[in-house]
Design a protein around this motif. Structure first.
Motif, PDB file in Angstrom:
ATOM      1  N   PHE A 166      -2.710   2.616  -0.826  1.00 32.80           N
ATOM      2  CA  PHE A 166      -2.397   3.799   0.373  1.00 32.80           C
ATOM      3  C   PHE A 166      -3.563   4.740   0.347  1.00 32.80           C
ATOM      4  O   PHE A 166      -4.031   5.039   1.303  1.00 32.80           O
ATOM      5  N   ARG A 170      -6.695   5.613   2.920  1.00 32.60           N
ATOM      6  CA  ARG A 170      -6.871   7.002   3.494  1.00 32.60           C
ATOM      7  C   ARG A 170      -8.606   7.300   3.064  1.00 32.60           C
ATOM      8  O   ARG A 170      -9.229   7.952   3.865  1.00 32.60           O
ATOM      9  N   ARG A 181      -9.512   2.018   9.645  1.00 32.52           N
ATOM     10  CA  ARG A 181      -8.132   2.292   9.263  1.00 32.52           C
ATOM     11  C   ARG A 181      -7.326   1.295  10.118  1.00 32.52           C
ATOM     12  O   ARG A 181      -6.418   0.543   9.605  1.00 32.52           O
ATOM     13  N   LEU A 185      -4.923  -1.671   8.517  1.00 33.53           N
ATOM     14  CA  LEU A 185      -3.685  -1.945   8.724  1.00 33.53           C
ATOM     15  C   LEU A 185      -3.269  -3.231   9.569  1.00 33.53           C
ATOM     16  O   LEU A 185      -2.333  -3.890   9.545  1.00 33.53           O
ATOM     17  N   SER A 220       1.939   0.426   1.939  1.00 29.87           N
ATOM     18  CA  SER A 220       0.929   0.984   2.682  1.00 29.87           C
ATOM     19  C   SER A 220       1.368   1.299   4.175  1.00 29.87           C
ATOM     20  O   SER A 220       1.154   2.438   4.872  1.00 29.87           O
ATOM     21  N   SER A 224       2.053   4.887   5.910  1.00 33.58           N
ATOM     22  CA  SER A 224       1.138   5.209   7.174  1.00 33.58           C
ATOM     23  C   SER A 224       2.122   5.153   8.192  1.00 33.58           C
ATOM     24  O   SER A 224       1.688   6.443   9.002  1.00 33.58           O
ATOM     25  N   GLN A 228       1.981   9.487   9.860  1.00 33.80           N
ATOM     26  CA  GLN A 228       1.565   9.696  11.324  1.00 33.80           C
ATOM     27  C   GLN A 228       2.708  10.456  11.799  1.00 33.80           C
ATOM     28  O   GLN A 228       2.755  11.214  12.519  1.00 33.80           O
TER      29      GLN A 228
END
Length: 298
Positions: A166, A170, A181, A185, A220, A224, A228
């Motif tokens: 993770f 970032r 990103r 993902l 991760s 994430s 968010q």
């Protein structure tokens, strides 16, 4: 016992070193805190070095072109400094030996030694599909282990690997932007859709074929979603608190990590992450929709 022209890199503490009959005879002892002793040895290892802000990065290689290695060395050194500002002083510092080992395996950290595959990089250069973004992501994951070695790898490795991945996500976003990103993902979602076992993140052991997906990528994805929902500042406070609480101990356990998450984000965040870690039916579609990621390919 090795040929005298071999360069030897290890985390071990030298107990004996001599040349005898054209052989380099070395004996090493463990520095403590690890279950194994990493040794990399090869003839003709070349070195380039970069020093910034008290960190020296030594890059070792045999056959790769020097220019991209210097760029990556500078990028990783810069990333290290950013992580130090975010998380605090790492337990291991001073010199990192980043080695493009003449082997096929995946990345491997036994700090301050990091090994990645030179063969894989050579192949991607030969095919014309070498990606500085992909190379940086793998490298900064290993750099992140300067901080994320806070849990017993035999019991709670999702903490070490999930937080390192993770963190790498970032850092890759900071360096290459939000599009990178989303691509990372999306690749996590694709990999998670192809899992061959049906076990939870917490049940996944080191021999599972889905260890990488479960410990690194699914964790991760969960974090994430929480970033968010709650914002970068709250997530950074959580990450910093986990590191500071367990720095140098390897005693971090899931309940304590969840308690810190609740303190810095919310009770709902704790419930969400705990459920995601424990379930055998990972909520991939719900996560994909919330993060606005494309559907995985069949």
């Amino acid at each position: 016992w090795l040929p005298a022209n071999f360069v030897v890199l290890t985390i071990g503490v030298a107990a004996e070193a001599r040349i005898e009959g054209g052989l380099k005879i070395s004996r090493w002892r463990s520095p403590g805190g690890v279950d194994d002793l990493a040794v990399i040895a090869a003839p003709g290892l070349k070195q380039i070095a970069d020093t910034q802000g008290g960190l020296r990065v030594e890059t070792y290689f045999t056959a790769l072109p020097e220019a991209p290695l210097r760029q990556e060395s500078e990028a990783l050194t810069s990333g290290y400094r950013e992580l130090e500002a975010l998380l605090g002083t790492p337990g291991t510092r001073g010199t990192m030996r980043y080695t493009y080992s003449p082997r096929r395996g995946w990345g491997y950290s036994r700090l301050p030694l990091v090994a990645v595959s030179e063969v894989r990089v050579q192949e991607s250069l030969g095919k014309g599909n070498y990606s500085p973004m992909r190379s940086y992501h793998g490298g900064i994951h290993e750099v992140a282990h300067f901080w994320w070695q806070v849990a017993d790898a035999s019991r709670e490795d999702w903490i070490n690997e999930g937080l390192a991945e993770f963190t790498a996500l970032r850092m890759s976003t900071r360096r290459f932007g939000p599009e990178r990103r989303m691509r990372l993902l999306a690749s996590f979602v694709q990999d998670a859709s192809e899992c061959t076992t049906k076990v939870s993140i917490l049940e996944t052991d080191s021999k599972s074929p889905d260890r990488y997906v479960n410990h690194y990528e699914k964790t991760s994805l969960l974090l994430s979603v929480l970033e968010q929902r709650h914002g970068a500042a709250a997530m950074e406070a959580f990450l910093r608190s986990v590191y500071q609480a367990f720095k140098g101990t390897r005693t971090a356990r899931t309940p304590e990590v969840l308690a810190l998450l609740e303190r810095h984000l919310s009770r709902e965040a704790r419930i969400f992450l705990e459920a995601g870690l424990k379930t055998q039916d990972f909520p991939l579609e719900a996560i994909r929709m919330e993060l606005k990621l494309p559907a995985p390919k069949a």
